[in-house]
Design a protein around this motif. Structure first.
Motif, short mmCIF file in Angstrom:
data_model
loop_
_atom_site.label_atom_id
_atom_site.label_comp_id
_atom_site.label_asym_id
_atom_site.label_seq_id
_atom_site.Cartn_x
_atom_site.Cartn_y
_atom_site.Cartn_z
N ASN A 1 44.20 38.19 38.27
CA ASN A 1 43.59 39.47 38.65
C ASN A 1 44.56 40.63 38.42
O ASN A 1 44.13 41.74 38.15
CB ASN A 1 43.15 39.43 40.12
CG ASN A 1 41.97 38.52 40.32
OD1 ASN A 1 41.19 38.25 39.41
ND2 ASN A 1 41.83 38.00 41.53
N LEU B 1 44.19 41.46 34.80
CA LEU B 1 42.90 42.11 34.58
C LEU B 1 42.92 43.55 35.09
O LEU B 1 42.31 44.44 34.49
CB LEU B 1 41.78 41.30 35.24
CG LEU B 1 40.36 41.72 34.88
CD1 LEU B 1 40.12 41.70 33.37
CD2 LEU B 1 39.36 40.81 35.57
N ALA C 1 37.58 36.43 30.88
CA ALA C 1 37.93 37.41 31.91
C ALA C 1 37.65 38.85 31.47
O ALA C 1 37.40 39.71 32.31
CB ALA C 1 39.39 37.27 32.30
N PRO D 1 40.43 35.80 37.84
CA PRO D 1 39.04 36.22 37.65
C PRO D 1 38.07 35.03 37.75
O PRO D 1 38.38 33.93 37.31
CB PRO D 1 39.03 36.81 36.23
CG PRO D 1 40.44 37.20 35.98
CD PRO D 1 41.28 36.18 36.70
#
Length: 165
Positions: free
Chosen positions: A27, A30, A69, A158
């Motif tokens: 994450n 991302l 993702a 993700p």
């Protein structure tokens, strides 16, 4: 480059590369990718083969995870590579490298890498982005360690990556 860009627009078309082993993509990654996608016309996620690091996941899996993702980000594409980042950037026609900084310890390493890259190609610029506070502690190293000990890691990557695993 997307097909709908006219020749007159090519000069202002801004591309960047965000590279790493992404073993696995988190994450935190991302977070940086999403923010870079808001700044640049195209962001290339460059997944390094990095056999020297002894990754947990294969290069093919890491590319697959990164594609899953980022599938919702239309100006992001994922490529695997096994060269110097500087050479990959030149091959892709990119002059901006995105790097994430979580802590001061990251800064020292990333600063050295940025200087090394620009010593090889003085047209390369490195842009450092910090993740949001909630992702500041997330790293692939932490996620791999939690996975190795069969701990709860699902909230750190993700959901699309979980579906691929």
């Amino acid at each position: 480059m997307p097909r709908n860009i006219h020749d007159a627009d090519k000069a202002s078309y801004r591309k960047a590369i965000y590279s790493g082993t992404f073993d696995p993509i988190t994450n935190g990654h991302l977070d940086i990718i999403s923010r870079a996608a808001n700044i640049f016309d195209e962001v290339i996620i460059a997944v390094a083969k990095s056999e020297r690091k002894g990754p947990m996941f294969s290069p093919e899996d890491r590319v697959k995870f990164a594609k899953a993702a980022t599938s919702h980000l239309k100006n992001v594409r994922v490529e695997g590579f096994d060269t110097l980042l500087v050479d990959f950037a030149t091959e892709q026609g990119v002059n901006t490298i995105i790097r994430g900084l979580r802590a001061v310890s990251d800064f020292e390493y990333e600063l050295q890498m940025g200087y090394a890259n620009s010593s090889i190609n003085d047209k390369l610029e490195t842009l450092y982005l910090m993740p949001t506070l909630e992702n500041a502690f997330v790293s692939s190293t932490i996620v791999r360690e939690i996975i190795r000990f069969d701990g709860k890691f699902q909230h750190l990557i993700p959901k699309e990556v979980l579906e691929c695993m």
